[in-house]
Design an enzyme around this catalytic site. Structure first.
Site, PDB file in Angstrom:
ATOM      1  N   GLY A 116       0.754  -1.245   0.000  1.00 38.78           N
ATOM      2  CA  GLY A 116       0.000   0.000   0.000  1.00 38.78           C
ATOM      3  C   GLY A 116       0.780   1.287   0.000  1.00 38.78           C
ATOM      4  O   GLY A 116       0.205   2.350  -0.241  1.00 38.78           O
TER       5      GLY A 116
ATOM      6  N   GLU B  91       3.727  -6.606   1.896  1.00 35.27           N
ATOM      7  CA  GLU B  91       3.415  -7.028   0.520  1.00 35.27           C
ATOM      8  C   GLU B  91       3.463  -5.844  -0.437  1.00 35.27           C
ATOM      9  O   GLU B  91       2.454  -5.467  -1.034  1.00 35.27           O
ATOM     10  CB  GLU B  91       2.004  -7.642   0.489  1.00 35.27           C
ATOM     11  CG  GLU B  91       1.792  -8.800   1.441  1.00 35.27           C
ATOM     12  CD  GLU B  91       0.316  -9.159   1.622  1.00 35.27           C
ATOM     13  OE1 GLU B  91      -0.562  -8.471   1.059  1.00 35.27           O
ATOM     14  OE2 GLU B  91       0.038 -10.126   2.347  1.00 35.27           O
TER      15      GLU B  91
ATOM     16  N   GLY C 274       3.851  -3.654  -3.718  1.00 36.04           N
ATOM     17  CA  GLY C 274       3.833  -3.857  -5.162  1.00 36.04           C
ATOM     18  C   GLY C 274       4.328  -2.581  -5.822  1.00 36.04           C
ATOM     19  O   GLY C 274       5.473  -2.455  -6.249  1.00 36.04           O
TER      20      GLY C 274
ATOM     21  N   ARG D 139      -4.736   3.065 -16.112  1.00 42.73           N
ATOM     22  CA  ARG D 139      -4.889   3.853 -14.878  1.00 42.73           C
ATOM     23  C   ARG D 139      -5.514   5.230 -15.091  1.00 42.73           C
ATOM     24  O   ARG D 139      -6.377   5.636 -14.320  1.00 42.73           O
ATOM     25  CB  ARG D 139      -3.549   3.966 -14.137  1.00 42.73           C
ATOM     26  CG  ARG D 139      -2.927   2.605 -13.798  1.00 42.73           C
ATOM     27  CD  ARG D 139      -1.780   2.701 -12.804  1.00 42.73           C
ATOM     28  NE  ARG D 139      -2.253   3.060 -11.485  1.00 42.73           N
ATOM     29  CZ  ARG D 139      -2.218   4.265 -10.967  1.00 42.73           C
ATOM     30  NH1 ARG D 139      -1.681   5.263 -11.643  1.00 42.73           N
ATOM     31  NH2 ARG D 139      -2.704   4.499  -9.769  1.00 42.73           N
TER      32      ARG D 139
ATOM     33  N   TYR E 218      -8.966   5.379 -13.075  1.00 43.09           N
ATOM     34  CA  TYR E 218      -8.953   6.095 -11.782  1.00 43.09           C
ATOM     35  C   TYR E 218      -8.710   7.589 -11.960  1.00 43.09           C
ATOM     36  O   TYR E 218      -8.414   8.275 -10.989  1.00 43.09           O
ATOM     37  CB  TYR E 218      -7.826   5.580 -10.883  1.00 43.09           C
ATOM     38  CG  TYR E 218      -7.656   4.091 -10.803  1.00 43.09           C
ATOM     39  CD1 TYR E 218      -8.604   3.297 -10.152  1.00 43.09           C
ATOM     40  CD2 TYR E 218      -6.537   3.462 -11.354  1.00 43.09           C
ATOM     41  CE1 TYR E 218      -8.434   1.935 -10.062  1.00 43.09           C
ATOM     42  CE2 TYR E 218      -6.357   2.097 -11.256  1.00 43.09           C
ATOM     43  CZ  TYR E 218      -7.313   1.337 -10.619  1.00 43.09           C
ATOM     44  OH  TYR E 218      -7.134  -0.019 -10.523  1.00 43.09           O
TER      45      TYR E 218
ATOM     46  N   CYS F 277     -11.446   3.863 -29.539  1.00 42.17           N
ATOM     47  CA  CYS F 277     -12.659   4.631 -29.849  1.00 42.17           C
ATOM     48  C   CYS F 277     -13.484   4.946 -28.613  1.00 42.17           C
ATOM     49  O   CYS F 277     -14.622   4.488 -28.481  1.00 42.17           O
ATOM     50  CB  CYS F 277     -13.502   3.839 -30.842  1.00 42.17           C
ATOM     51  SG  CYS F 277     -12.500   3.285 -32.209  1.00 42.17           S
TER      52      CYS F 277
ATOM     53  N   TYR G 245       1.063  -1.823 -12.223  1.00 46.54           N
ATOM     54  CA  TYR G 245      -0.322  -1.775 -12.706  1.00 46.54           C
ATOM     55  C   TYR G 245      -0.418  -1.137 -14.090  1.00 46.54           C
ATOM     56  O   TYR G 245      -1.386  -0.456 -14.414  1.00 46.54           O
ATOM     57  CB  TYR G 245      -1.220  -1.051 -11.680  1.00 46.54           C
ATOM     58  CG  TYR G 245      -1.105  -1.649 -10.294  1.00 46.54           C
ATOM     59  CD1 TYR G 245      -1.566  -2.927 -10.047  1.00 46.54           C
ATOM     60  CD2 TYR G 245      -0.496  -0.946  -9.248  1.00 46.54           C
ATOM     61  CE1 TYR G 245      -1.436  -3.506  -8.784  1.00 46.54           C
ATOM     62  CE2 TYR G 245      -0.363  -1.518  -7.987  1.00 46.54           C
ATOM     63  CZ  TYR G 245      -0.831  -2.792  -7.773  1.00 46.54           C
ATOM     64  OH  TYR G 245      -0.694  -3.362  -6.523  1.00 46.54           O
TER      65      TYR G 245
HETATM   66  N1  LLP Z   1      -1.506  -7.054  -0.904  1.00 50.68           N
HETATM   67  C1  LLP Z   1      -2.792  -7.171  -1.253  1.00 50.68           C
HETATM   68  C2  LLP Z   1      -3.643  -8.157  -0.575  1.00 50.68           C
HETATM   69  C3  LLP Z   1      -3.317  -6.352  -2.270  1.00 50.68           C
HETATM   70  O1  LLP Z   1      -4.598  -6.467  -2.614  1.00 50.68           O
HETATM   71  C4  LLP Z   1      -2.478  -5.413  -2.924  1.00 50.68           C
HETATM   72  C5  LLP Z   1      -2.981  -4.552  -3.990  1.00 50.68           C
HETATM   73  C6  LLP Z   1      -1.117  -5.342  -2.523  1.00 50.68           C
HETATM   74  C7  LLP Z   1      -0.666  -6.172  -1.507  1.00 50.68           C
HETATM   75  C8  LLP Z   1      -0.140  -4.402  -3.163  1.00 50.68           C
HETATM   76  O2  LLP Z   1      -0.451  -3.079  -2.946  1.00 50.68           O
HETATM   77  P1  LLP Z   1       0.555  -1.925  -3.399  1.00 50.68           P
HETATM   78  O3  LLP Z   1       1.782  -2.026  -2.515  1.00 50.68           O
HETATM   79  O4  LLP Z   1       0.900  -2.144  -4.818  1.00 50.68           O
HETATM   80  O5  LLP Z   1      -0.197  -0.688  -3.170  1.00 50.68           O
HETATM   81  N2  LLP Z   1      -4.733  -1.252  -9.925  1.00 50.68           N
HETATM   82  C9  LLP Z   1      -4.599  -0.252  -8.877  1.00 50.68           C
HETATM   83  C10 LLP Z   1      -3.984  -0.820  -7.621  1.00 50.68           C
HETATM   84  C11 LLP Z   1      -4.718  -2.024  -7.076  1.00 50.68           C
HETATM   85  C12 LLP Z   1      -4.115  -2.597  -5.838  1.00 50.68           C
HETATM   86  C13 LLP Z   1      -4.797  -3.868  -5.460  1.00 50.68           C
HETATM   87  N3  LLP Z   1      -4.200  -4.537  -4.352  1.00 50.68           N
HETATM   88  C14 LLP Z   1      -3.807   0.936  -9.417  1.00 50.68           C
HETATM   89  O6  LLP Z   1      -3.414   0.905 -10.577  1.00 50.68           O
HETATM   90  O7  LLP Z   1      -3.613   1.908  -8.708  1.00 50.68           O
END
Ligand code: LLP
Length: 418
Positions: A242, A276, A278, A315, A319, A345, A373
């Site tokens: 997050g 976790e 990402g 994105r 969003y 389109c 993403y």
């Molecule tokens: N752990 C879980 C259970 C998750 O659902 C997610 C992301 C993460 C870790 C990783 O979160 P991060 O560190 O990347 O914030 N498509 C959206 C983001 C969706 C995130 C979904 N879950 C975007 O492009 O902003």
């Protein structure tokens, strides 16, 4: 502060590490995702250093970018993985990841995915409902195994991010209400094939403040103390992902401060801390390279129609997310206010609105912060083959995913024979 130290101008041409993006466009075509190995590695090390000598595990959220080369590099750095499907499990294994460092998240794990993960001996299932726990217990029993489990609890904390990626409020579909979790953790006799080893939460993505993480962490730690009082031995706390990245001018906590805040919530509690991440690992290690096909002036607007579209980077459309857009070669002249749009389109097909640029048809643009993403959410909408992906390492460019061909797109389709 420069958020893209591996993407810099050299003599007015934007480079990825030592390679000019113009060279990459000539060789591999556009649209093309370009990643920097050095950027990814440096960010991983930043996380590692922030944990110092603690007992921790970084479980990279595969959904952010699941290219095998990315997963393999992270595996080589010692990373674990957070997966949300059987497909992601297979990718991690194929990329050389250690199943013993995999956590499996998601509200809707299917029976075959559970079987696959149990057979692979993953580290932990992050379970989100009693129904899921019952099914996992049943499947583990049939396989004569014990499933290692964390309950993903919903701490009812406002992550203060985009509502689509906020997951820790009680009205969200995620997790088990924290008030119910204690009771389930203590019902071990009902679930003989489950071993509770952790407590988990994930409150949302692209968070720009530490406070929601701390609030959630404190709620989980208090649950852990209650479980310990009942002699329930939990060995890890997983605080999810997050942490946000800077897309424009957001004020953001550093990785160091983020990890320090999480460590602090543990207080005297001795256990392993899992995260976790990402986006914060890969987001600013990648960009989307695109070429301007046409410049179109209407009485109302100036459009730069580029060869990347919402199917390549969803994105902005989904969003209203902002990605910086930089010219690959800096031109001299007058700035013009452009709408950067793709060939799809739909009016919702844009990469950026109101960007002040000096542009001519044929110019290359770099859509920044597209490492997370981006490719992983791309589609074939409008029968557009997905972009190529390259990873730059110093002065070397590795093709890590070839551009799709139209034949590949239709290969598994069939027309009626009668
Ligand atoms: N752990 C879980 C259970 C998750 O659902 C997610 C992301 C993460 C870790 C990783 O979160 P991060 O560190 O990347 O914030 N498509 C959206 C983001 C969706 C995130 C979904 N879950 C975007 O492009 O902003």
């Amino acid at each position: 502060m420069n958020d893209f130290p591996q993407f810099e101008y050299q003599q007015d041409t934007l480079h990825a590490e030592s390679v000019s993006l113009e060279t990459i466009a000539k060789e591999y075509g556009t649209p093309c995702y370009v990643y920097s190995r050095a950027a990814l590695t440096a960010t991983y090390h930043e996380f590692e250093q922030a944990f110092a000598n603690d007992d921790y595990l970084i479980c990279y959220a595969v959904k952010a970018n699941s290219n095998l080369a990315v997963l393999n590099l992270l595996a080589r750095l010692g990373s674990g993985f957070d997966i949300v499907s059987g497909g992601e499990l297979q990718r991690v294994i194929k990329a050389g990841g250690d199943p013993g460092k995999i956590v499996f998240s998601g509200v809707g794990k299917m029976a075959d995915e559970m079987r696959m993960a149990l057979a692979a001996d993953i580290l932990c299932f992050n379970v989100e409902s009693i129904a899921e726990l019952q099914l996992l217990n049943q499947i583990a029993a049939a396989m004569n195994k014990t499933a290692p489990v964390s309950l993903r609890v919903n701490p009812d904390v406002d992550a203060r991010t985009h509502p689509y990626i906020s997951t820790g409020l009680k009205e969200n579909k995620f997790g088990i209400p924290i008030e119910e979790a204690e009771h389930i953790y203590l019902s071990t006799d009902i679930f003989p094939h489950i071993q509770f080893i952790g407590v988990d939460c994930h409150i949302g993505s692209q968070l720009t403040e530490l406070d929601p993480f701390v609030q959630a962490g404190e709620k989980l730690v208090s649950l852990l103390h209650r479980l310990r009082a009942h002699n329930q031995q939990i060995t890890h706390l997983d605080l999810g992902g997050g942490l946000g990245i800077r897309y424009t001018n957001e004020a953001l906590p550093s990785i160091h401060d983020y990890v320090a805040a999480l460590r602090q919530t543990l207080g005297q509690l001795k256990l392993r801390l899992l995260i976790e991440p990402g986006r914060s690992l890969i987001g600013n290690a990648g960009l989307l390279l695109t070429r301007t096909a046409y410049i179109k002036h209407t009485p109302d607007r100036h459009f730069a129609i580029v060869d990347a579209a919402m199917n390549d980077l969803m994105r902005p459309s989904l969003y209203k997310a902002y990605h910086q857009i930089l010219p690959v070669i800096k031109r001299k002249g007058d700035l013009c206010n452009y709408q950067i749009v793709g060939p799809v389109c739909e009016t919702g097909d844009f990469l950026g609105h109101d960007r002040k640029l000096i542009l001519e048809g044929g110019d290359l643009l770099a859509v920044m912060s597209a490492g997370a993403y981006g490719m992983s959410m791309s589609s074939n909408y409008n029968t557009r083959p997905r972009a190529a992906e390259v990873m730059v390492d110093g002065d070397t460019v590795h093709l890590i995913r070839a551009r799709e061909t139209i034949d590949q797109l239709t290969a598994s389709e069939a027309i009626l024979q009668t």
